[in-house]
Structure formats: C-alpha cells, structure tokens
Scaffold this motif. Structure first.
Motif, PDB file in Angstrom:
ATOM      1  N   PRO A 124       0.937  -1.201  -0.080  1.00 13.32           N
ATOM      2  CA  PRO A 124       0.061   0.033   0.082  1.00 13.32           C
ATOM      3  C   PRO A 124       0.988   1.299   0.090  1.00 13.32           C
ATOM      4  O   PRO A 124       0.317   2.254  -0.666  1.00 13.32           O
ATOM      5  N   LEU A 125       1.999   1.234   0.547  1.00 11.89           N
ATOM      6  CA  LEU A 125       2.624   2.391   0.805  1.00 11.89           C
ATOM      7  C   LEU A 125       3.372   2.615  -0.633  1.00 11.89           C
ATOM      8  O   LEU A 125       3.309   3.819  -1.236  1.00 11.89           O
ATOM      9  N   GLY A 168       0.531   4.167  -2.628  1.00 10.97           N
ATOM     10  CA  GLY A 168       0.517   5.696  -2.134  1.00 10.97           C
ATOM     11  C   GLY A 168       1.416   6.590  -2.839  1.00 10.97           C
ATOM     12  O   GLY A 168       1.336   7.491  -3.268  1.00 10.97           O
ATOM     13  N   ILE A 169       2.812   6.016  -2.775  1.00 10.78           N
ATOM     14  CA  ILE A 169       4.106   7.043  -3.311  1.00 10.78           C
ATOM     15  C   ILE A 169       3.518   7.224  -4.883  1.00 10.78           C
ATOM     16  O   ILE A 169       3.928   8.354  -5.146  1.00 10.78           O
ATOM     17  N   ILE A 228       0.951   9.946  -5.155  1.00 12.32           N
ATOM     18  CA  ILE A 228       1.488  11.388  -4.971  1.00 12.32           C
ATOM     19  C   ILE A 228       2.251  11.784  -6.117  1.00 12.32           C
ATOM     20  O   ILE A 228       2.186  12.992  -6.340  1.00 12.32           O
ATOM     21  N   CYS A 229       3.199  10.850  -6.672  1.00 15.88           N
ATOM     22  CA  CYS A 229       4.117  11.330  -7.654  1.00 15.88           C
ATOM     23  C   CYS A 229       3.159  11.714  -8.547  1.00 15.88           C
ATOM     24  O   CYS A 229       3.188  12.962  -9.422  1.00 15.88           O
ATOM     25  N   VAL A 246       1.718  15.183  -8.185  1.00 12.80           N
ATOM     26  CA  VAL A 246       2.749  16.121  -8.289  1.00 12.80           C
ATOM     27  C   VAL A 246       2.858  16.482  -9.518  1.00 12.80           C
ATOM     28  O   VAL A 246       2.870  17.573 -10.161  1.00 12.80           O
ATOM     29  N   MET A 247       2.764  15.484 -10.587  1.00 18.28           N
ATOM     30  CA  MET A 247       3.245  15.745 -12.082  1.00 18.28           C
ATOM     31  C   MET A 247       1.689  16.438 -12.483  1.00 18.28           C
ATOM     32  O   MET A 247       2.135  17.192 -13.703  1.00 18.28           O
ATOM     33  N   MET A 268      10.313  13.020 -12.401  1.00 11.89           N
ATOM     34  CA  MET A 268       9.327  12.144 -11.999  1.00 11.89           C
ATOM     35  C   MET A 268      10.127  10.748 -11.493  1.00 11.89           C
ATOM     36  O   MET A 268       9.894  10.294 -10.542  1.00 11.89           O
ATOM     37  N   ILE A 307      13.108  10.237 -10.686  1.00 10.10           N
ATOM     38  CA  ILE A 307      14.062  10.532  -9.455  1.00 10.10           C
ATOM     39  C   ILE A 307      13.173  10.486  -8.099  1.00 10.10           C
ATOM     40  O   ILE A 307      13.355   9.835  -7.069  1.00 10.10           O
ATOM     41  N   LEU A 308      12.071  11.207  -8.201  1.00 11.44           N
ATOM     42  CA  LEU A 308      11.180  11.181  -7.475  1.00 11.44           C
ATOM     43  C   LEU A 308      10.659   9.888  -6.825  1.00 11.44           C
ATOM     44  O   LEU A 308      10.741   9.508  -5.391  1.00 11.44           O
ATOM     45  N   GLY A 359      13.750   7.986  -5.380  1.00 13.64           N
ATOM     46  CA  GLY A 359      14.114   8.569  -3.810  1.00 13.64           C
ATOM     47  C   GLY A 359      13.088   7.779  -2.883  1.00 13.64           C
ATOM     48  O   GLY A 359      13.623   7.348  -1.748  1.00 13.64           O
ATOM     49  N   ALA A 360      11.912   7.745  -2.996  1.00 17.57           N
ATOM     50  CA  ALA A 360      10.796   7.180  -2.340  1.00 17.57           C
ATOM     51  C   ALA A 360      11.257   5.670  -2.039  1.00 17.57           C
ATOM     52  O   ALA A 360      10.853   5.185  -0.961  1.00 17.57           O
ATOM     53  N   THR A 418      13.967   5.018   0.155  1.00 19.95           N
ATOM     54  CA  THR A 418      13.588   5.388   1.446  1.00 19.95           C
ATOM     55  C   THR A 418      12.743   4.218   2.123  1.00 19.95           C
ATOM     56  O   THR A 418      13.231   3.638   3.178  1.00 19.95           O
ATOM     57  N   LEU A 419      12.075   3.448   1.386  1.00 23.45           N
ATOM     58  CA  LEU A 419      11.201   2.406   1.578  1.00 23.45           C
ATOM     59  C   LEU A 419      12.136   1.426   1.989  1.00 23.45           C
ATOM     60  O   LEU A 419      11.985   0.530   2.952  1.00 23.45           O
TER      61      LEU A 419
END
Lengths: 277, 324
Positions: B14-15, B18-19, B22-23, B26-27, B293, B295-296, B299-300, B303-304
C-alpha cells in the motif's frame, strides 16, 4: 500556555539566550527600513565587491550593494517563510492529528497510512519537484515547505488526543452535551498546545534552513529580493575573492536557527513532566 | 523471522501505491497540461514534440486510466525519454548515477552510526561532565548549521587555502594514470568532505537521541540489579544497557534516511559529484519532467527499502518483535 513551567524556563540560560535571539530578530526585521544603512537594492558599480570597511560594515556584493542592508531586509524573508510555512504545517497537522486521534478506527488508520507515505519522500526532493512544476515564488515556497512538513505534528497531536480523550473532563463535557468539534477544539486541543508550541518553534528553524538552501541553489527566493540564501549564492560565485559574502549571511542563518532550536528545546524542558515524552 | 519479513513486505505494497499516487498528483500540479509548459519553454519544440508528449502522458484519456498506464510502464522500469538534448531513456540516466549517490549515503550512514553512538553513550554515562557539555554544544550547532554554508567554508579552508583536499568531482584529472591503490586514495580524498558534511545533521540528531535513550535505560531496575549482583561497570553499560538503549535508535536511523538522500541534491551540486542528486538539480533547472518524476519515485523507493532494513534490524535485535 498550560503545562509550561515558566520559572523553569527563565532559569535555563540556553533557552533564554535563544529567546533573546528570536526577539532581537523580530525587532531587526520590523525596523528594517529605519536601521539599514543603505537601500538594499541600491547598485553602486564603483564599489563592486569591496571588503568590509567603516562605510560598508559587511562589505558589498558583485553589484556594489551593501551586504549589511541586504541581510537586514533578508531577515524579513526568513521570518516570513519560517512562520507562514510552519503555520501551514501546524494547521494541517492539528486537523489531521486531532481527527485521527479522536475518532480512531479506520479514520485513524487512513490518516496515519497517509503520514507513512508522505514520510517516504525525501522532503527536499518533493519540494524541488513541486517547485519545478510551479514557479519559484516566495508564496509557493512557503506553501510547499508547509505542505511537506506537517507529518511530525500530526503524530504528536494524535498521540496527545488518544491519551486525553479518555480523561474525566472529556467525559464530563460529553455528558453535558458538547458536540465533537467543541470537545476537540475547546476541551482537548488546549491541553495539547504545549507540545505543538515546541514542535512549531523547531519547525520555524527547519523552514528557515530549507528556504536558505533553496535560495542558495537558485530555486528559492529570486533576486533582486534579498534573502540570506541568495546572498550566499553570490558568495559561492566569488568564493576566492570575497569571503565576506559567504561568511556573514551564513552566520546569520546559523544564529537564527540556533536561537529557535534553543528556544524550542528550552520550552520542551520546562514542560510539565506528565505531558513530556 | 521469515513470517515477520513477509509481513513487512506485504505492508510495503500500500505504501508503494501511495507513493505512485502522490508522484502522479505532483506531475499534474502544473497549471495547464505538461505539454503546454514544455512547448512554451522551448521555442524549438514543434507540433511533433507536443504530439509525442500528449501520447506519452495519454492526456486524452481519463485520469485514472492515465495513472494505471503510467504505473504499468513504471513496473517495467519504463520511465520515458529525457527531455534534454541527449534524448536518452530516463532509467539509464538515473541508474548510471545511482551507485555514487548510494555509496556516499552508505558511507555517511556508517559515519553517523560509528560516531553518534559512542558520543551519546559517553555523554549519558558521564552526564554533566565536560564531555557532555561540549557534545551538547556540538549537537546544537550541528543541528542548526546550514550545511551548504559549512561546505563553502570548508572548501575555502581545505581546498583553496590549505590545498589538502580537492573540491569538485570524484576523480582527479590524472586519474587514469594512477596505480589502483593511489586511485583509491584519490577517490577517498574527493569523498571526505561530501560524506562528512552529509552525515553532520544526522550525526548531531542521533547523538542526542542516543544520549536520552541511554539515560532512560540506566535508570531502569534491571541495571540496578546488574550492578547489585556485582557485574563490572563495563559489562553493565556496554552489555546490559547499550543493547536496550540501541533499540529505539534503530527506528530513528530509519527515519533519517530521507534526509540523507534529500541532502544529496545539495552536496552533489556544490561538490560537482556526478550522482543522482546532481542530475535531479539539473533536471529541475531544465524542467526535464520525466527525469524529475523518475528520481522522485526512486528516492521514495530507496527510503522504503532503508526503512525495511531498519525494521528487520530491529527485529533481529529485539526478539519480542519477531515473536509477536
């Protein structure tokens, strides 16, 4: 503020020093038009990159503008960004945290999952990406910093609400017929404000740092508007010939952020131990 | 343990969704459609580019369909073609720059762990000593200092004035002619400043956290018991107290990963390191949306993964977690 021991706060020298720095900065930015020796935008091509002297205490920049005056006006930008961005983060954080903690169950699960997802993004990446799509104006920067910095406050408020909502005074309010909004905002929230205040103070410090980094990279406050970060950009371009352009604005950022951090930690230390985590 | 690991992996799904949502949001933040901005910004962009962009973003279809097909392409690592002149696939551009960024972040993480834990433990064990006070000052300054400014000052000091360390890139010009060992030394010299600077904020934060965690643990009854049964102070502190104090710190380490990755934009730009952060900065300046997009998302996901590693280490360190 409920739950803060002011006696303890005023005997903490570090916290007091932080408080004095914060108050001084307010005074400086308020009095900027009267205390800055020159017009911050006044270009003087005969005085380009002149080192600190009695005429220009902190020297001049690549267009001959007085660095001290630009820094005094730049303090307004820092304060504005710090407070507006943190204000946005707090409003979002309080609303989501209160709703999650008060209602619990699936509302709580949904909101906290959203927090988890937001925390996966390196905040600086998210801010840069959004600003790349919008325009790097000061308002966009404040909104984006605020909109990417509310997760910690949400968690704090939620935890406070979970522990406070079972207390007797909440039960009492409910018995006399108070509705949910009234219980949330009038009865529970004031008891959670002390920890919000701490988070807000530290949040201002973080927002000021982020703004200066963005402006330094040329994606934040745009010239000719002076900000501490964009003076440092000029410092980097003239790194081998004009040290004063790099030294003073950075010191200003350091002292300001340090002031807010010391103040925030000081207030946290003077919190009622029953509220402190 | 395996069951725990599977549970964590399922939790990531689910994360991830979600990521990507959100991306995607943003786009679509940009006023107008992405094609408008791209074509407005670039006088050379003609109808052909606009058409290609429209088909790439599938702007004629409903939003949820656009999202689904974007995720489908993402799943096979198709992130589109860069808008820049080289017209290379985004995924290639990112992957060739990822190793150096990950190397710097791992080295910073090692430095953070290696320095913050001893600092925190020593300040807690010798509370209110001179060391404790000095480290408190270090923590506050380290936490408040604009690291990009400190980078400038250190560049002036070590690079310009003393001439000890190189201040840009990751290799000297004569790198190809150096024997392997000296080549390694050369690389290390280039990495010292970026690694130390990107570790600084996390280091300050973690030392403080370690100190308070340790202070809490040494007041516990089981520490008094350990002392009472005559164990040496060393055993009490480093075997009984440290292990327990480390537990909450692992979570904080996981939480500090996004900050570390985000900082790579600043340090790679200042020190001209050809990593993902520098690519991100250049893409933001050039409004190269497909790269931004990509790299966003990466990056997430990094982190995950970092958080997953932190969770698993926590479970390894604390048996209570994996049993329950």
């Amino acid at each position: 503020m409920r739950g803060v021991s002011w006696h303890k706060f005023f005997t903490n020298k570090m916290a007091l020093a932080g408080g004095i720095v914060v108050v001084l900065l307010f005074i400086i930015s308020l009095l900027a038009p009267w205390i800055s020796p020159y017009d911050p935008g006044e270009i003087n091509l005969r005085m380009v990159l002149s080192p600190p002297s009695s005429n220009h205490l902190f020297g001049t920049d690549q267009l001959g503008r007085d660095v001290l005056s630009r820094m005094i006006w730049g303090s307004r930008i820092s304060l504005k960004v710090g407070f507006v961005a943190t204000g946005i983060a707090i409003v979002i954080g309080i609303i989501l945290g209160a709703v999650a903690g008060y209602y619990g169950k699936w509302v709580d699960i949904t909101i906290m999952r959203f927090v988890d997802i937001m925390l996966c993004f390196p905040a600086f990446f998210l801010i840069l990406a959004v600003i790349a799509f919008l325009e790097p104006s000061i308002w966009n920067i404040m909104i984006v910093i605020g909109a990417t910095g509310w997760m910690g406050i949400t968690r704090l408020i939620r935890a406070d609400f979970i522990s406070l909502k079972e207390r007797d005074f909440v039960q009492a309010a409910r018995t006399i017929g108070a509705g949910d909004p009234r219980i949330i905002f009038v009865h529970i929230l004031p008891n959670a404000m002390a920890s919000v205040f701490v988070a807000a103070t530290l949040g201002v410090a973080g927002a000021i740092l982020t703004e200066s980094a963005l402006s330094f990279l040329g994606i934040g406050v745009q010239p000719p508007t002076p900000s501490w970060g964009n003076i440092l950009t000029a410092g980097k371009d003239n790194i081998d010939i004009a040290w004063w352009l790099s030294l003073y604005p950075g010191l200003a950022i350091l002292i300001t952020v340090l002031g807010y951090n010391l103040l925030g930690e000081g207030i946290r230390d003077s919190l009622d131990p029953r509220l402190r985590r | 343990m395996l069951k725990y690991l599977i549970k964590r992996l399922i939790f990531m799904v689910p994360l991830l969704i979600g990521i990507t949502i959100i991306c995607f949001v943003v786009m679509h933040l940009a006023p107008g459609s992405p094609t408008d901005i791209q074509t407005q910004m670039n006088p050379k962009a003609g109808a052909e580019l606009k058409e290609r962009l429209r088909s790439m973003y599938e702007l004629d279809k409903p939003l949820y369909q656009q999202y689904i097909s974007w995720v489908k392409r993402l799943a096979v690592l198709d992130m589109g073609i860069s808008f820049s002149l080289d017209r290379r696939p985004v995924v290639d551009k990112i992957l060739e720059r990822l190793p150096i960024t990950i190397l710097i972040n791992i080295l910073s993480m090692i430095l953070i762990i290696g320095a913050a834990i001893p600092i925190g433990v020593l300040s807690a064990v010798h509370q209110d000593s001179l060391f404790d006070k000095i480290s408190a000052v270090f923590v506050f300054v380290g936490f408040s200092i604009p690291t990009f400014w400190l980078a400038l000052l250190l560049m002036i000091l070590f690079g310009v004035n003393l001439g000890w360390l190189p201040i840009s890139g990751i290799r000297s010009l004569n790198y190809e002619y150096l024997p392997p060992f000296q080549g390694l030394i050369d690389l290390i010299k280039h990495l010292i400043l970026p690694v130390v600077l990107s570790a600084l904020t996390g280091l300050a934060g973690l030392s403080r956290y370690m100190r308070s965690s340790m202070l809490e643990v040494i007041r516990q009854d089981y520490i008094t018991t350990a002392r009472a049964k005559g164990l040496s102070e060393m055993t009490v502190i480093y075997k009984h107290a440290l292990r327990n104090a480390l537990l909450p710190v692992i979570t904080i380490l996981g939480l500090s990963i996004p900050g570390l990755i985000g900082g790579s934009v600043i340090f790679e730009t200042i020190f001209a390191i050809p990593g993902m952060g520098q690519l991100f900065y250049m893409s933001v300046m050039a409004r190269d949306y497909p790269v931004i997009m990509g790299i966003l998302v990466i990056g997430a996901v990094l982190t995950l993964l970092g958080n997953l590693i932190a969770d698993v280490s926590y479970a390894l360190a604390d048996p209570r977690i994996r049993v329950s």
